[in-house]
Motif scaffolding. Structure first.
Motif, mmCIF file in Angstrom:
data_model
loop_
_atom_site.group_PDB
_atom_site.id
_atom_site.type_symbol
_atom_site.label_atom_id
_atom_site.label_comp_id
_atom_site.label_asym_id
_atom_site.label_seq_id
_atom_site.Cartn_x
_atom_site.Cartn_y
_atom_site.Cartn_z
ATOM 1 N N ASP A 49 60.794 11.554 50.182
ATOM 2 C CA ASP A 49 60.408 11.967 51.537
ATOM 3 C C ASP A 49 58.920 11.692 51.682
ATOM 4 N N THR A 50 58.588 10.662 52.456
ATOM 5 C CA THR A 50 57.181 10.264 52.608
ATOM 6 C C THR A 50 56.448 11.106 53.645
ATOM 7 N N GLY A 51 57.196 11.832 54.480
ATOM 8 C CA GLY A 51 56.574 12.570 55.566
ATOM 9 C C GLY A 51 56.314 11.709 56.789
ATOM 10 N N ASP A 52 56.659 10.438 56.712
ATOM 11 C CA ASP A 52 56.470 9.472 57.801
ATOM 12 C C ASP A 52 57.738 9.451 58.657
ATOM 13 N N ALA A 53 57.591 9.622 59.948
ATOM 14 C CA ALA A 53 58.752 9.651 60.855
ATOM 15 C C ALA A 53 59.529 8.340 60.850
ATOM 16 N N GLN A 54 58.879 7.228 60.464
ATOM 17 C CA GLN A 54 59.560 5.937 60.429
ATOM 18 C C GLN A 54 60.216 5.650 59.077
ATOM 19 N N ASP A 55 60.128 6.570 58.137
ATOM 20 C CA ASP A 55 60.730 6.379 56.820
ATOM 21 C C ASP A 55 61.963 7.250 56.645
ATOM 22 N N PHE A 56 62.989 6.656 56.061
ATOM 23 C CA PHE A 56 64.239 7.358 55.767
ATOM 24 C C PHE A 56 63.986 8.386 54.660
ATOM 25 N N VAL A 57 64.534 9.588 54.828
ATOM 26 C CA VAL A 57 64.434 10.620 53.800
ATOM 27 C C VAL A 57 65.653 10.491 52.887
ATOM 28 N N VAL A 58 65.410 10.195 51.610
ATOM 29 C CA VAL A 58 66.488 10.064 50.630
ATOM 30 C C VAL A 58 66.763 11.455 50.065
ATOM 31 N N GLU A 59 68.000 11.902 50.212
ATOM 32 C CA GLU A 59 68.400 13.196 49.683
ATOM 33 C C GLU A 59 69.259 12.977 48.444
ATOM 34 N N ASN A 109 59.205 -19.256 48.101
ATOM 35 C CA ASN A 109 59.396 -19.617 49.500
ATOM 36 C C ASN A 109 60.665 -19.027 50.101
ATOM 37 N N LYS A 110 60.985 -17.811 49.687
ATOM 38 C CA LYS A 110 62.118 -17.067 50.226
ATOM 39 C C LYS A 110 61.652 -15.653 50.526
ATOM 40 N N TYR A 111 62.476 -14.904 51.243
ATOM 41 C CA TYR A 111 62.205 -13.478 51.369
ATOM 42 C C TYR A 111 63.489 -12.716 51.120
ATOM 43 N N PHE A 112 63.294 -11.448 50.853
ATOM 44 C CA PHE A 112 64.400 -10.541 50.589
ATOM 45 C C PHE A 112 63.987 -9.182 51.130
ATOM 46 N N SER A 113 64.874 -8.515 51.836
ATOM 47 C CA SER A 113 64.526 -7.192 52.353
ATOM 48 C C SER A 113 65.691 -6.231 52.173
ATOM 49 N N VAL A 114 65.349 -4.962 52.064
ATOM 50 C CA VAL A 114 66.345 -3.897 52.006
ATOM 51 C C VAL A 114 66.020 -2.897 53.101
ATOM 52 N N GLY A 115 67.058 -2.249 53.609
ATOM 53 C CA GLY A 115 66.873 -1.251 54.652
ATOM 54 C C GLY A 115 67.719 -0.025 54.380
ATOM 55 N N PHE A 116 67.206 1.109 54.781
ATOM 56 C CA PHE A 116 67.916 2.373 54.631
ATOM 57 C C PHE A 116 68.672 2.661 55.921
#
Length: 160
Positions: A132-142, A65-72
């Protein structure tokens, strides 16, 4: 370097996110890197770069009954996020935040091989994501380049 930010001046933010933290780290090609983010409320995520798959592996541990999120990113504005929700069967969602409110799911879900294990009220989520997912809404990790990671958790509800 590790530092945490508690948003005291935004009541709506406090209702939704108990704690927001920020890390900065780098992944390198030559050796597998692992970064762990334990939180004040006991949630935890380990992020590993798998050079054989060229993907990031996320293993999150979240109480029932909790949530956890991460963001780039360094804030919730225009940030690619992953949400781990520990209720029912559990869920993992690729999300895109445009501001300081509950973000909607990303139009394309780019998380792969999602699994959820539940043991005595503790949910363990595992998923993978391409650099790199190719999705414009996804962060590209270099690789070899530092980037910020934020996290948010809620200890008294699994709802955003």
């Amino acid at each position: 370097m590790r530092y945490c930010i508690l948003y005291k001046n935004n009541l709506n933010m406090l209702k939704k996110f108990l704690f927001l933290g920020l890390f900065s780290f780098t992944f390198a090609e030559e050796e597998p890197k692992e970064s762990a983010f334990p939180t004040a409320d006991g949630q935890n995520i380990v992020v590993t770069y798998d050079s054989d798959l060229s993907k990031l592996k996320f293993v999150a541990t979240v109480g029932e009954n909790k949530y956890f999120s991460v963001g780039f990113g360094s804030s919730m504005i225009n940030t690619d996020m992953i949400l781990f929700t520990a209720s029912g069967e559990g869920s993992v969602q690729d999300m895109y935040s445009t501001g300081y409110e509950a973000p909607p799911p990303d139009t394309v879900q780019n998380l792969e091989d999602i699994s959820v294990e539940i043991d005595q009220g503790v949910y363990t989520f595992t998923c993978y994501r391409a650099l790199d997912t190719g999705d414009a809404q996804d962060f590209v990790v270099e690789l070899e380049k530092e980037f910020p990671i934020i996290w948010a958790e809620q200890s008294d509800t699994s709802s955003l």
